[in-house]
Design a protein around this motif. Structure first.
Motif, short mmCIF file in Angstrom:
data_model
loop_
_atom_site.label_atom_id
_atom_site.label_comp_id
_atom_site.label_asym_id
_atom_site.label_seq_id
_atom_site.Cartn_x
_atom_site.Cartn_y
_atom_site.Cartn_z
N GLY A 275 -0.25 14.74 -8.72
CA GLY A 275 0.15 14.47 -7.13
C GLY A 275 -0.89 12.26 -7.00
O GLY A 275 -0.44 12.04 -6.69
N LYS A 276 -1.79 13.09 -7.17
CA LYS A 276 -3.49 12.69 -7.06
C LYS A 276 -2.82 11.58 -7.87
O LYS A 276 -3.61 10.75 -7.44
CB LYS A 276 -4.35 13.62 -7.28
N PRO A 277 -2.86 12.10 -9.23
CA PRO A 277 -2.55 10.52 -9.93
C PRO A 277 -1.21 9.30 -10.04
O PRO A 277 -1.99 8.43 -9.40
CB PRO A 277 -2.35 11.21 -11.15
N LEU A 278 -0.40 9.70 -9.16
CA LEU A 278 0.70 10.01 -8.69
C LEU A 278 0.17 9.00 -7.39
O LEU A 278 0.83 7.32 -6.89
CB LEU A 278 1.98 10.17 -8.27
N ARG A 279 -0.57 8.88 -6.79
CA ARG A 279 -1.22 8.30 -5.47
C ARG A 279 -1.59 6.74 -5.85
O ARG A 279 -2.00 6.07 -5.06
CB ARG A 279 -2.00 9.06 -4.66
N VAL A 280 -2.43 7.97 -6.66
CA VAL A 280 -3.93 6.52 -7.45
C VAL A 280 -2.46 5.67 -8.23
O VAL A 280 -3.23 4.29 -8.11
CB VAL A 280 -4.64 7.13 -8.34
N ILE A 281 -1.80 5.11 -8.33
CA ILE A 281 -1.17 4.08 -9.13
C ILE A 281 -0.69 3.90 -8.36
O ILE A 281 -0.63 2.58 -7.68
CB ILE A 281 -0.03 5.21 -10.00
N ALA A 282 0.68 4.23 -7.16
CA ALA A 282 0.90 3.22 -6.09
C ALA A 282 0.22 3.07 -5.45
O ALA A 282 0.55 1.77 -4.86
CB ALA A 282 1.44 4.59 -5.33
N ALA A 283 -1.46 3.87 -5.07
CA ALA A 283 -2.15 2.80 -4.41
C ALA A 283 -2.51 1.68 -5.04
O ALA A 283 -2.64 0.15 -4.86
CB ALA A 283 -3.74 3.61 -3.63
N ALA A 284 -2.99 1.56 -6.63
CA ALA A 284 -2.99 0.80 -7.10
C ALA A 284 -1.83 -0.60 -7.54
O ALA A 284 -2.66 -1.91 -7.32
CB ALA A 284 -3.34 0.68 -8.81
N VAL A 285 -0.26 0.02 -7.37
CA VAL A 285 0.13 -1.41 -7.16
C VAL A 285 0.51 -2.13 -6.21
O VAL A 285 0.61 -3.29 -6.11
CB VAL A 285 1.42 -0.25 -7.97
N LEU A 286 0.23 -0.93 -5.48
CA LEU A 286 0.57 -1.95 -3.77
C LEU A 286 -0.72 -2.90 -3.70
O LEU A 286 -0.85 -4.06 -3.11
CB LEU A 286 -0.20 -1.01 -2.99
N LEU A 287 -1.99 -2.28 -4.04
CA LEU A 287 -3.61 -3.20 -4.08
C LEU A 287 -3.38 -4.29 -5.00
O LEU A 287 -3.57 -5.74 -4.51
CB LEU A 287 -4.53 -2.92 -4.90
N VAL A 288 -2.30 -4.46 -6.08
CA VAL A 288 -2.55 -5.67 -7.28
C VAL A 288 -0.89 -6.50 -6.36
O VAL A 288 -1.74 -8.04 -6.56
CB VAL A 288 -1.86 -5.03 -8.51
N ASN A 289 -0.04 -5.95 -6.26
CA ASN A 289 0.18 -6.49 -5.75
C ASN A 289 0.30 -7.39 -4.22
O ASN A 289 0.84 -8.59 -3.70
CB ASN A 289 2.25 -5.97 -5.00
N GLY A 290 -0.79 -7.01 -3.45
CA GLY A 290 -0.66 -7.61 -1.65
C GLY A 290 -1.99 -8.10 -2.41
O GLY A 290 -1.84 -9.18 -2.05
#
Length: 279
Positions: free
Chosen positions: A10-25
């Motif tokens: 779950g931790k890598p998935l959360r990191v990836i999701a956070a990275a996607v949101l960060l890049v997108n925003g």
């Protein structure tokens, strides 16, 4: 073992999701900021340069000289501020009634509020335009203040209902025993205790009004009443798009909202998280 495995996956998935949101925003905002300091010639250079090679403030000066940007900012600020105050006043009263009064059709009313909030803005454009024209309100701040308040009311009302329901009735009863009226207890006891929710609702209403384009374009044709989203489109010519100047105007338009959110960041986060838990 299974819990540890789920935590590890779950931790890598959360990191990836956070990275996607960060890049997108974050990436679009940074690209607009960097572009605002570039020259038009630098934008056509290949390969693309991400950072401005020779930063210049000329685009910001042109943003104010080519169009009355200060007027656009003033109109947007006044319309957003007045519509936010109206939204908060009405939504506080509506939320208090839904939270405290024993309404017979309370569930139906809440369902109707949720349903209304899902209507696409484009479907409301013609009816709202006809209403504003019938009331002779076109080409005025009021033509935007009233629709913006109506459009923000459902979300703000639902948010405040969840806060008001958690405040003990005994506090209001004690205030009324001490001489407060029902309205006095509402604005002296309930609203202050719901400050995070009120601030969050107010900022959401302000940002919605500040960013709105379709109604501002349709209801106001007077150059003196143009808001920022409508004014920014005037920078483009018939055959040219001065992207650095447009980017500079966008940055100027983003700054007030960014400052507002930074100043009330703690209250907004508290309001969103508390409201989610209470709701």
């Amino acid at each position: 073992m299974r819990e540890n495995a789920s935590m590890l996956t779950g931790k890598p998935l959360r990191v990836i999701a956070a990275a996607v949101l960060l890049v997108n925003g974050l990436f679009p905002a940074l690209w607009i900021l960097f572009t605002s300091f570039k020259t038009e010639a630098e934008l056509t250079v290949k390969p693309i340069t991400w950072l401005p090679q020779a930063p210049t403030l000329a685009n910001y000066m042109r943003a104010f000289s080519d169009q009355p940007l200060h007027l656009f900012l003033f109109n947007s600020f006044m319309v957003a501020l007045l519509s936010t105050l109206l939204t908060l006043f009405v939504s506080v009263l509506a939320a208090y009634a839904l939270a405290r009064l024993n309404l017979r059709f309370r569930g139906l009313i809440l369902g109707a509020i949720i349903a209304v909030s899902t209507f696409p803005l484009v479907t409301l454009l013609v009816p709202l335009f006809e209403v504003m024209r019938a009331l002779n309100l076109l080409n005025s701040w009021t033509a935007l203040i009233l629709p913006y308040a109506v459009l923000s009311l459902p979300v703000c009302t639902l948010m405040l209902v969840s806060f008001f329901e958690t405040i003990p009735r005994d506090l209001e009863n004690a205030a009324m025993i001490d001489g407060c009226t029902r309205f006095g207890a509402l604005f002296r006891v309930v609203v202050p205790l719901s400050a995070p929710g009120v601030f969050t609702a107010g900022i959401l209403a302000f940002v919605n009004a500040w960013d709105e384009f379709l109604l501002a374009l349709s209801f106001n044709s007077s150059p003196a009443l143009r808001t920022l989203p409508v004014g920014i489109q005037l920078y483009q010519g018939e055959f040219a798009f001065p992207w650095p100047v447009i980017s500079a105007a966008l940055v100027v338009g983003i700054v007030p909202v960014a400052v507002l959110i930074v100043l009330f960041q703690e209250r907004v986060v508290s309001g969103l998280t508390t409201g989610a838990i209470k709701g």
